[in-house]
Write a protein that holds these residues in place. Structure first.
Motif, PDB file in Angstrom:
ATOM      1  N   ARG A 149      32.484  17.590 -24.211  1.00 53.72           N
ATOM      2  CA  ARG A 149      31.373  18.489 -23.871  1.00 53.72           C
ATOM      3  C   ARG A 149      30.821  18.273 -22.469  1.00 53.72           C
ATOM      4  O   ARG A 149      30.119  19.134 -21.941  1.00 53.72           O
ATOM      5  CB  ARG A 149      30.229  18.295 -24.876  1.00 53.72           C
ATOM      6  N   LEU A 150      31.095  17.126 -21.851  1.00 51.96           N
ATOM      7  CA  LEU A 150      30.525  16.855 -20.526  1.00 51.96           C
ATOM      8  C   LEU A 150      30.919  17.940 -19.542  1.00 51.96           C
ATOM      9  O   LEU A 150      32.038  18.431 -19.551  1.00 51.96           O
ATOM     10  CB  LEU A 150      30.987  15.484 -20.013  1.00 51.96           C
ATOM     11  N   ASN A 151      29.975  18.296 -18.683  1.00 49.50           N
ATOM     12  CA  ASN A 151      30.175  19.365 -17.713  1.00 49.50           C
ATOM     13  C   ASN A 151      30.964  18.825 -16.521  1.00 49.50           C
ATOM     14  O   ASN A 151      30.415  18.107 -15.679  1.00 49.50           O
ATOM     15  CB  ASN A 151      28.820  19.911 -17.274  1.00 49.50           C
ATOM     16  N   LYS A 152      32.234  19.167 -16.454  1.00 51.67           N
ATOM     17  CA  LYS A 152      33.127  18.630 -15.418  1.00 51.67           C
ATOM     18  C   LYS A 152      32.875  19.232 -14.037  1.00 51.67           C
ATOM     19  O   LYS A 152      33.410  18.743 -13.055  1.00 51.67           O
ATOM     20  CB  LYS A 152      34.598  18.841 -15.811  1.00 51.67           C
ATOM     21  N   SER A 153      32.069  20.280 -13.953  1.00 47.24           N
ATOM     22  CA  SER A 153      31.802  20.883 -12.647  1.00 47.24           C
ATOM     23  C   SER A 153      30.612  20.230 -11.940  1.00 47.24           C
ATOM     24  O   SER A 153      30.240  20.656 -10.858  1.00 47.24           O
ATOM     25  CB  SER A 153      31.581  22.393 -12.792  1.00 47.24           C
TER      26      SER A 153
END
Length: 179
Positions: A149-153
């Motif tokens: 779920r971590l936001n890679k952007s």
């Protein structure tokens, strides 16, 4: 081995500080060699770049992981996600908490990703600058589902705050509060 006996985050912080002190001049020396001027041959340039990459990689892992031993890599980290903390508490309350039950499905996640840290290290101008960058090398133990779920952007703690579907809450085991 019981979870409670190895959960001392203060020992991790001391080992982390010692590793920053140890690796900062090593990383800076490798960086100086890399930037010392044009290599006389392509192979020399390749070797200098490879040397810096290996040293930077080892330094980042040494600061965040301390040891590949699960007692350090997973159980003594300063930051635990909410789901990791819930798993820990559930195992402790079961009466026979074992590390082998705690670790499967967990991820040792670099808050500032390793590639970003390496890029930052490449711009350091002193051993103290390297140390300041290595201070940013923090890890958080998360579940595999939270990791997805971590936001890679984004970078750093913003990846947790802006995670898909809902923020990934993080417990600071040193300050004993939610981050």
């Amino acid at each position: 081995m019981s979870l409670g006996k190895i959960a001392d985050v203060s020992k991790l912080q001391a080992a982390r500080a010692a590793n920053i002190d140890l690796w900062s001049p090593v990383v800076f020396a490798a960086l100086q060699r890399l930037k010392s001027g044009p290599a006389t041959e392509d192979l020399e340039a390749l070797l200098l770049d490879r040397q810096f990459n290996v040293i930077a990689h080892q330094a980042i892992w040494a600061v965040t992981e301390i040891s590949a031993d699960v007692r350090w890599k997973y159980c003594a980290q300063r930051y635990f996600s909410a789901d990791t903390l819930a798993r820990w508490k559930k195992l402790e309350s079961s009466g026979i908490p074992k590390m082998s039950q705690f670790v499967p499905g967990l991820r040792h996640e670099h808050v500032v990703e390793r590639a970003e840290l390496k890029s930052m290290l490449e711009s350091a101008t002193s051993p103290e600058g390297v140390a300041a960058i290595l201070e940013k090398a923090e890890s958080c133990v998360v579940t595999a589902e939270e990791d997805r779920r971590l936001n890679k952007s984004h970078q750093g703690w913003d990846r947790y705050r802006l995670a898909k579907t809902a923020p990934v809450r993080v417990w600071d085991r040193l300050k004993l509060c939610w981050r």
